[in-house]
Design a protein around this motif. Sequence first.
Motif, PDB file in Angstrom:
ATOM      1  N   LEU A  88       0.582   9.425  -6.252  1.00  0.00           N
ATOM      2  CA  LEU A  88       1.106  10.788  -6.187  1.00  0.00           C
ATOM      3  C   LEU A  88       2.040  11.102  -7.358  1.00  0.00           C
ATOM      4  O   LEU A  88       2.211  12.264  -7.725  1.00  0.00           O
ATOM      5  CB  LEU A  88       1.846  10.994  -4.861  1.00  0.00           C
ATOM      6  CG  LEU A  88       0.975  10.916  -3.596  1.00  0.00           C
ATOM      7  CD1 LEU A  88       1.845  10.986  -2.342  1.00  0.00           C
ATOM      8  CD2 LEU A  88      -0.055  12.036  -3.590  1.00  0.00           C
ATOM      9  N   ALA A  89       2.631  10.048  -7.945  1.00  0.00           N
ATOM     10  CA  ALA A  89       3.557  10.262  -9.061  1.00  0.00           C
ATOM     11  C   ALA A  89       2.856  10.253 -10.416  1.00  0.00           C
ATOM     12  O   ALA A  89       3.495  10.514 -11.441  1.00  0.00           O
ATOM     13  CB  ALA A  89       4.640   9.182  -9.044  1.00  0.00           C
ATOM     14  N   ALA A  90       1.564   9.959 -10.437  1.00  0.00           N
ATOM     15  CA  ALA A  90       0.833   9.857 -11.708  1.00  0.00           C
ATOM     16  C   ALA A  90       0.764  11.217 -12.401  1.00  0.00           C
ATOM     17  O   ALA A  90       0.620  12.256 -11.750  1.00  0.00           O
ATOM     18  CB  ALA A  90      -0.572   9.318 -11.470  1.00  0.00           C
ATOM     19  N   LYS A 147       0.826  -1.208   0.000  1.00  0.00           N
ATOM     20  CA  LYS A 147       0.000   0.000   0.000  1.00  0.00           C
ATOM     21  C   LYS A 147       0.860   1.259   0.000  1.00  0.00           C
ATOM     22  O   LYS A 147       0.449   2.297  -0.538  1.00  0.00           O
ATOM     23  CB  LYS A 147      -0.944  -0.022   1.211  1.00  0.00           C
ATOM     24  CG  LYS A 147      -1.996  -1.122   1.099  1.00  0.00           C
ATOM     25  CD  LYS A 147      -2.932  -1.170   2.294  1.00  0.00           C
ATOM     26  CE  LYS A 147      -3.927  -2.307   2.154  1.00  0.00           C
ATOM     27  NZ  LYS A 147      -4.887  -2.387   3.265  1.00  0.00           N
ATOM     28  N   TRP A 148       2.032   1.186   0.574  1.00  0.00           N
ATOM     29  CA  TRP A 148       2.954   2.322   0.529  1.00  0.00           C
ATOM     30  C   TRP A 148       3.338   2.637  -0.921  1.00  0.00           C
ATOM     31  O   TRP A 148       3.289   3.790  -1.358  1.00  0.00           O
ATOM     32  CB  TRP A 148       4.205   2.012   1.346  1.00  0.00           C
ATOM     33  CG  TRP A 148       5.247   3.091   1.288  1.00  0.00           C
ATOM     34  CD1 TRP A 148       6.309   3.172   0.437  1.00  0.00           C
ATOM     35  CD2 TRP A 148       5.299   4.273   2.101  1.00  0.00           C
ATOM     36  NE1 TRP A 148       7.037   4.312   0.671  1.00  0.00           N
ATOM     37  CE2 TRP A 148       6.439   5.004   1.688  1.00  0.00           C
ATOM     38  CE3 TRP A 148       4.514   4.760   3.138  1.00  0.00           C
ATOM     39  CZ2 TRP A 148       6.799   6.209   2.283  1.00  0.00           C
ATOM     40  CZ3 TRP A 148       4.878   5.971   3.733  1.00  0.00           C
ATOM     41  CH2 TRP A 148       5.990   6.672   3.297  1.00  0.00           C
ATOM     42  N   TYR A 149       3.687   1.611  -1.671  1.00  0.00           N
ATOM     43  CA  TYR A 149       4.031   1.815  -3.078  1.00  0.00           C
ATOM     44  C   TYR A 149       2.820   2.284  -3.890  1.00  0.00           C
ATOM     45  O   TYR A 149       2.957   3.113  -4.800  1.00  0.00           O
ATOM     46  CB  TYR A 149       4.588   0.522  -3.680  1.00  0.00           C
ATOM     47  CG  TYR A 149       6.078   0.359  -3.499  1.00  0.00           C
ATOM     48  CD1 TYR A 149       6.979   0.863  -4.431  1.00  0.00           C
ATOM     49  CD2 TYR A 149       6.599  -0.293  -2.382  1.00  0.00           C
ATOM     50  CE1 TYR A 149       8.349   0.718  -4.269  1.00  0.00           C
ATOM     51  CE2 TYR A 149       7.970  -0.452  -2.205  1.00  0.00           C
ATOM     52  CZ  TYR A 149       8.838   0.063  -3.153  1.00  0.00           C
ATOM     53  OH  TYR A 149      10.202  -0.075  -2.982  1.00  0.00           O
ATOM     54  N   LEU A 150       1.640   1.774  -3.586  1.00  0.00           N
ATOM     55  CA  LEU A 150       0.442   2.199  -4.307  1.00  0.00           C
ATOM     56  C   LEU A 150       0.167   3.686  -4.091  1.00  0.00           C
ATOM     57  O   LEU A 150      -0.165   4.414  -5.034  1.00  0.00           O
ATOM     58  CB  LEU A 150      -0.769   1.374  -3.851  1.00  0.00           C
ATOM     59  CG  LEU A 150      -0.779  -0.100  -4.272  1.00  0.00           C
ATOM     60  CD1 LEU A 150      -1.931  -0.833  -3.607  1.00  0.00           C
ATOM     61  CD2 LEU A 150      -0.879  -0.227  -5.788  1.00  0.00           C
ATOM     62  N   ALA A 151       0.313   4.136  -2.845  1.00  0.00           N
ATOM     63  CA  ALA A 151       0.098   5.554  -2.552  1.00  0.00           C
ATOM     64  C   ALA A 151       1.137   6.419  -3.252  1.00  0.00           C
ATOM     65  O   ALA A 151       0.815   7.474  -3.825  1.00  0.00           O
ATOM     66  CB  ALA A 151       0.136   5.781  -1.040  1.00  0.00           C
ATOM     67  N   GLY A 203      -6.352   9.243  -4.401  1.00  0.00           N
ATOM     68  CA  GLY A 203      -5.955   7.846  -4.300  1.00  0.00           C
ATOM     69  C   GLY A 203      -5.479   7.464  -2.910  1.00  0.00           C
ATOM     70  O   GLY A 203      -6.038   6.553  -2.279  1.00  0.00           O
ATOM     71  N   PRO A 204      -4.438   8.127  -2.372  1.00  0.00           N
ATOM     72  CA  PRO A 204      -3.992   7.782  -1.012  1.00  0.00           C
ATOM     73  C   PRO A 204      -5.078   7.961   0.052  1.00  0.00           C
ATOM     74  O   PRO A 204      -5.141   7.197   1.014  1.00  0.00           O
ATOM     75  CB  PRO A 204      -2.827   8.758  -0.782  1.00  0.00           C
ATOM     76  CG  PRO A 204      -2.337   9.093  -2.143  1.00  0.00           C
ATOM     77  CD  PRO A 204      -3.544   9.097  -3.022  1.00  0.00           C
ATOM     78  N   VAL A 205      -5.939   8.976  -0.140  1.00  0.00           N
ATOM     79  CA  VAL A 205      -7.020   9.192   0.826  1.00  0.00           C
ATOM     80  C   VAL A 205      -7.976   8.005   0.831  1.00  0.00           C
ATOM     81  O   VAL A 205      -8.348   7.479   1.898  1.00  0.00           O
ATOM     82  CB  VAL A 205      -7.789  10.493   0.509  1.00  0.00           C
ATOM     83  CG1 VAL A 205      -9.041  10.607   1.380  1.00  0.00           C
ATOM     84  CG2 VAL A 205      -6.887  11.706   0.712  1.00  0.00           C
TER      85      VAL A 205
END
Length: 518
Positions: free
Chosen positions: A403-405, A395-399, A416-418
């Motif tokens: 943010l990098a998208a 989930k850390w990598y997904l968040a 997304g992270p929210v």
Amino acid sequence: MSFLLLLPILAPVICGLALLLIPALNEKKLRTSVTVAALCATVLLLIPVLVQEELTLTLFTLSDTLPVFLHADTLGKIFACVMAFVWAVAGLYSFHYMAHEGKEQRYYALYLLSLGILMGLCFSGSIITFYMFFEAMTLLTMPMVMHSGKKEAVAAGLKYLIYSVLGASLVLLGVFVLSPYVDSFSFTAGGVLNMEKVAGHEGFVLTFALLMLIGFGAKAGLFPLHGWLPTAHPAAPSPASAVLSGVITKAGVLGVMRLLFCYLGADFLRGTWVQTAFMSLALLTVFTGSLLALRENHLKKRLAWSSVSQVSYILFGLSTLTPLGFVGALLHVVCHSLVKDTLFMSAGAIILKTEKTDVRELEGIGRRMPVTMGCFTVASLGLIGIPPCMGFISKWYLAQGSLAATGVPAFLTWLGPVVLLVSALLTAGYLMPIISNGFFKSGHHLTQGQALASHNDCEQSHALVGHESDLQGEHVEKADVPYTMLVPLMILAVLSVLLGAFPGALTELFTLLSGVLM
């Protein structure tokens, strides 16, 4: 050496056909031996494939431009390893459980045939080959949902079939319509679209790209074709529920990955309205799946809604079209396969011993079945994302990937992270009460018949049977399931923690793969 690709496919298929066609194999010990041998052989036969750089084997040709062939690349090898290992562990768990369900010869025949088809799916070299194995997988796994033959099981199996065929039809439609715009049907890193032919028709191609993504997403439980999951899981035997969630949904994920990175190409989709729509659908599924799981009191149906949410974590990571999101998605493929199989298998053990399916009736279950609930707890922490469990790192990598998208509306990158955080809180909300009530509330005793059955089962398997005082001074009989069910649970639970504590090798491999495909 190309023939090595056939071995992990043929081994389970031949054994499955033997179980189905040879009546003599219906004897319990012989059937068990054949099944165990096939499961172990499939895992072992993957090893020579893994050590080769890349292998290609043509099976036959439909026409000069439509070869049906197998190709072992890094992505296929990763999914083959995950699927074969989890399928084997769930198979070992199932022997004691399925003895209570009956019709074991048919179940294990279909179980082995499905494993062979999954290996073919992982090593498909073209979208035509992939589609053929994808449809075969649906037809073979549907009877596993309908195993009991009850009215609700048959209805659930038909619903699973309808949703799956609808999704696959969208994929096939896209293949036909987009065929003039591709150089070949083979999976190739970066995609096979001919941009000169696409020029001027971008909107048309993008529309069918989205339809194909939704089609593959149906098997992964993506909104709006997610409705089969919460219906099929409660109807299917628990070992089947485990692999439906932990493995079969990953077939849909693999289809999405092949489509994004090996057919259409990430560069073509990045920054388009299709990327925005796909990200939005994934986030919507993540949130609604978690919310509906929180409201559901049926244990297996709660876990099914959880799968709807958690598999869309993976799809969301892929939708970011970033290396970080890609790595997070693959990490969550491994994480979800391990922990969700553990949860469903734990639920099956609980249902087998207590015949209770309502989460509100499970008070005190942790002291009656401490090992089962211990594994359930570890898997729950992994699904929530508590370190050092694997769910935290994925989930850390997904968040970070969100943010990098780039090229999508700015609000989606932080939304997304929210949503992932809110979903994690909801996940804690629907899993932690089961654990706390199971360990810290007294609950009711097993019925005399259930206690006697538990005692006999545990004696036969050398399981622990004892007594423990609860908070009110009562004596609670420990009556866990046999070790033949507990050991597979413990293997998956421990592995999910170890890979979370030491994720370096996986993250390095997945990062290298992202550089090749993106």
